[in-house]
Write a protein that holds these residues in place. Structure first.
Motif, PDB file in Angstrom:
ATOM      1  N   GLU A 185      -2.034  -7.341 -12.910  1.00  0.00           N
ATOM      2  CA  GLU A 185      -0.192  -6.634 -12.685  1.00  0.00           C
ATOM      3  C   GLU A 185       0.330  -7.494 -11.427  1.00  0.00           C
ATOM      4  N   PRO A 186       1.062  -7.501 -11.310  1.00  0.00           N
ATOM      5  CA  PRO A 186       2.918  -7.610 -10.250  1.00  0.00           C
ATOM      6  C   PRO A 186       2.339  -6.216  -9.878  1.00  0.00           C
ATOM      7  N   LEU A 187       3.024  -6.421  -8.653  1.00  0.00           N
ATOM      8  CA  LEU A 187       3.470  -5.167  -8.548  1.00  0.00           C
ATOM      9  C   LEU A 187       4.800  -4.689  -8.394  1.00  0.00           C
ATOM     10  N   LYS A 188       5.636  -3.948  -8.386  1.00  0.00           N
ATOM     11  CA  LYS A 188       7.403  -3.520  -8.371  1.00  0.00           C
ATOM     12  C   LYS A 188       6.852  -2.992  -6.751  1.00  0.00           C
ATOM     13  N   ALA A 189       8.087  -3.409  -6.195  1.00  0.00           N
ATOM     14  CA  ALA A 189       8.960  -2.713  -4.917  1.00  0.00           C
ATOM     15  C   ALA A 189       8.245  -1.275  -5.406  1.00  0.00           C
ATOM     16  N   GLU A 190       8.919  -0.110  -5.921  1.00  0.00           N
ATOM     17  CA  GLU A 190       8.396   1.135  -6.235  1.00  0.00           C
ATOM     18  C   GLU A 190       7.214   0.873  -6.120  1.00  0.00           C
ATOM     19  N   ASP A 191       6.095   0.257  -6.259  1.00  0.00           N
ATOM     20  CA  ASP A 191       5.113   0.444  -6.048  1.00  0.00           C
ATOM     21  C   ASP A 191       4.524   1.096  -4.656  1.00  0.00           C
ATOM     22  N   LEU A 192       5.097  -0.019  -3.657  1.00  0.00           N
ATOM     23  CA  LEU A 192       4.707   0.094  -2.457  1.00  0.00           C
ATOM     24  C   LEU A 192       5.669   1.352  -1.611  1.00  0.00           C
ATOM     25  N   PHE A 193       6.324   2.235  -2.805  1.00  0.00           N
ATOM     26  CA  PHE A 193       7.629   2.758  -1.727  1.00  0.00           C
ATOM     27  C   PHE A 193       6.891   3.895  -1.054  1.00  0.00           C
ATOM     28  N   PRO A 194       5.367   4.993  -1.300  1.00  0.00           N
ATOM     29  CA  PRO A 194       4.763   5.850  -1.003  1.00  0.00           C
ATOM     30  C   PRO A 194       4.276   4.760   0.378  1.00  0.00           C
ATOM     31  N   LEU A 195       3.488   3.928   0.453  1.00  0.00           N
ATOM     32  CA  LEU A 195       3.347   3.194   1.639  1.00  0.00           C
ATOM     33  C   LEU A 195       4.631   2.723   3.129  1.00  0.00           C
TER      34      LEU A 195
END
Lengths: 454, 454
Positions: free
Chosen positions: B39-49
């Motif tokens: 599935e394509p990632l969303k911006a929020e998916d990158l927030f932890p990193l």
């Protein structure tokens, strides 16, 4: 860290003439003399060794302005004018009311101010038909600058590099080779002087004095070859005055005027460069700027040396120069600021210091590195160990301003960056460096040997 | 060598917004996807990193201009705007009718363009209250830039430096320490990933993939800590567009317009930086500039790789990126241009190359060094081994112009200087370097392993 503010000039603002301070001095420096006859030298006496125009500049005591040849000015455009920077980051770190400015000579392609004179000297050699030049280098800043300048004018260059530096500072040696120069570890088998030393002391790691002797011998014994020098002499200081002449215009842009001007001091080239153009207004009675030369505690000729005629080199091959000196065979401790490890000061500086037109401070090695790290973290630029002495002296002044609650305008010269000196930083951060304070006895032992001419 | 001509801007000419080319692309890059779900990632998916603003920039496909925060712009003023230089010395040396210009990003305090993104990333971390950041570095250019940026914003930084570089490039490591960063040789005992590798392979000298794993693990397991990356990703390219935006104004000052724009290519940060702002006019149909990425012959992902989804790191911990790739476990030869030893290209570049909006050439190592020496002797600046690939590609074009008797305007990006890479020059001058051509079989072996998603 807060933002710094650069003051930038255009290429058309590069000075069109160098400033020759000797013309404006009431007390001229005493003349350079022949060691045998004690007679003052004339420009022609220097012709066998140096380019003729450079020899004339060396002896010029009457013209305050000497035109910069168009070809030299064109090459200055590669990196000049250099920025003047308001060091707001450092001011904030020190929490000082002082305004700190620095002239950034580290932006030259070779990373230091040395190129200002290297280009001029190579130009004058080329102009009179010279094909080969020689020089010596210690830490390698001058050698790197001259290597580029020689390539620019299609001259062949042989650099005698002090053997210990040749091995300890391979990056500087590689820079010279990349520009196409021949780099020879000194003492070498290529000269009589070198062969003699190697035969007597096979493991000798060299000295600036030996390297000078080799470079001079090669120049004197090679057809169409001249010798060049990167500091101490008047013509070198003359070429460096582009620094201060630009800085003067830039301080105007900043709307301030320096109360104190500070530079590190080895042979005097970068100090003269930033100081003389401003000092002319002091000499004319128009300003009252204080000039501070920052020398290493381990090589304190200005603060603790004697004023006497002495040789420019360890071996005693040069004419006698009137100078503040620690004695020409003084052996400075092995500090990382290799460019400041020189026993004497040029004749102009020595006269100015004697006449109290300037002052000097000596800086312990650890204080210089502490100031360097502060500056690097506050302003982003890692300074050369030499330049760090100027930074340390500026930090002292800035902290005094804080104590006294006084706003002063401080200007120092960042003569070079320290990217080729990172092992020095590594040693400092590892706690492996020390201070080297010279004893009174050692200074006396060296200077007592000097012939009392003055 | 003849005089070069600099084109200088004022601080007010530093761009106020970065250019986001994705907004202007008809064919947008395919999305970054989750390896498990596809599935394509969303911006929020990158927030932890990553910092949140940086994550949003990464996914922004609609806004062509993204405002540069005032604090970032203020810090850019330390060295920006950088000069654009007409390389008359090189033109003369090559005896070419071409006009050669270069954008000089080597003047930053850390010696390369990397600081453009390092400052932005550190700023966004600081702004959201982050206290610690991590990253990895190979040759050390990115690590050095981020070390300075972290110090500017008072962030603690841990840099995982590939072990072989940690020992081979002590100067770069010392620069990072001088700016106050913690530098750890990777693999290290400070992470699970590192300990596992050290236990299994005690003498392993590390790789960028392992270092990424360690930096990511530390960021994920430390409170208030984010990870940062110096190339490949869209937000990094975005921050680098200040290079091209300035260059555009400067070409106008020069009264010329580039026919070809050339930059070296590792992960794509400096290429994107100079190319995208000009490419927007091509995309709009107003110009027909040719863009050439110069990659090393030993790591030819653009000229000989496949277009497929692949991991950004060797270990396969990152999301899947649509890219031209040699396969994520491709092991590039140990060339001196460490910054170009990367298996893949970012998603924007890969789409642009696929759509023939740009082209690529591969340069043998010896040709790169030959061009570097020519450039150093003609223009004074010793280039980074990475940047030398752009110079070599430019020399090829200039010699073609000569052959065809055709005047073209060439512009390349000098991404960094080579003063920390002098041992590479030493080896080249000593004849110790070789070319490394990758076999078709090796490329096939690596890329055949990739899952066929596209």
């Amino acid at each position: 860290m807060s933002e710094s503010k650069k003051f930038l000039l255009n290429e058309r603002d590069i000075p069109t003439a160098w400033y020759n301070i000797v013309a404006d001095m009431d007390n001229k420096p005493k003349p350079i003399i022949n060691p045998a006859t004690k007679e003052p030298l004339k420009a022609e006496d220097l012709f066998p060794l140096f380019a003729e125009e450079v020899s004339r500049q060396e002896m010029n005591t009457t013209d305050a302005w000497i035109e910069i040849p168009e070809e030299v000015r064109d090459l200055y455009k590669i990196w000049r004018p250099t920025p003047l920077v308001r060091a707001r980051g450092l001011e904030k770190l020190l929490d000082t009311p002082a305004h700190i400015y620095f002239k950034n000579e580290s932006v030259s392609p070779v990373g230091s101010h040395k190129l200002n004179s290297a280009i001029a000297q190579a130009y004058y050699c080329k102009k009179q038909g010279v094909t080969n030049i020689t020089t010596e280098t210690g830490a390698g800043q001058w050698g790197a600058a001259l290597s580029l300048a020689a390539k620019m004018f299609g001259l062949e260059l042989a650099v005698y590099m002090v053997k210990i530096s040749y091995h300890q500072k391979p990056y500087r040696r590689n820079i010279m080779s990349t520009y196409g120069a021949q780099v020879i570890a000194s003492p070498s088998m290529s000269t009589k002087a070198g062969r003699k030393i190697i035969t007597e002391r096979p493991n000798y790691q060299g000295s600036l004095g030996t390297a000078i002797s080799e470079a001079v011998e090669l120049a004197m014994s090679t057809p169409n070859c001249k010798y060049t020098l990167g500091s101490v002499l008047n013509h070198v200081s003359l070429h460096q005055t582009v620094i201060g002449l630009e800085a003067e215009k830039q301080m105007e842009m900043a709307g301030e005027y320096p109360d104190k001007i500070i530079a590190c001091f080895g042979g005097g080239s970068n100090f003269s460069g930033i100081a003389y153009p401003f000092m002319r207004h002091n000499l004319a009675g128009d300003t009252n700027i204080q000039f501070i030369a920052a020398e290493p505690e381990s090589c304190p000729k200005l603060t603790r040396g004697v004023f006497q005629y002495d040789f420019g080199d360890e071996a005693g091959y040069t004419p006698l120069i009137p100078m503040y000196t620690l004695g020409h065979d003084f052996a400075p401790a092995n500090i990382h600021a290799g460019g400041l490890r020189y026993h004497g000061a040029g004749s102009i500086i020595s006269q100015l210091l004697k006449d109290k037109k300037m002052s000097a401070v000596d800086i312990p090695q650890l204080e210089a590195f502490d100031a360097a790290i502060k500056f690097a973290q506050a302003e982003g630029i890692i300074p050369a160990p030499e330049s760090s002495h100027a930074i340390a002296a500026t930090v002292r002044e800035a902290l005094r301003c804080k104590e006294e609650g006084k706003k002063e305008v401080l200007l120092f010269n960042l003569s070079g960056h320290g990217l080729i000196d990172m092992t020095a930083y590594d040693s400092y951060l590892a706690g492996d460096l020390e201070n080297y304070k010279v004893s009174d006895e050692e200074i006396r032992r060296n200077t007592d040997k000097l012939e009392k001419i003055i």
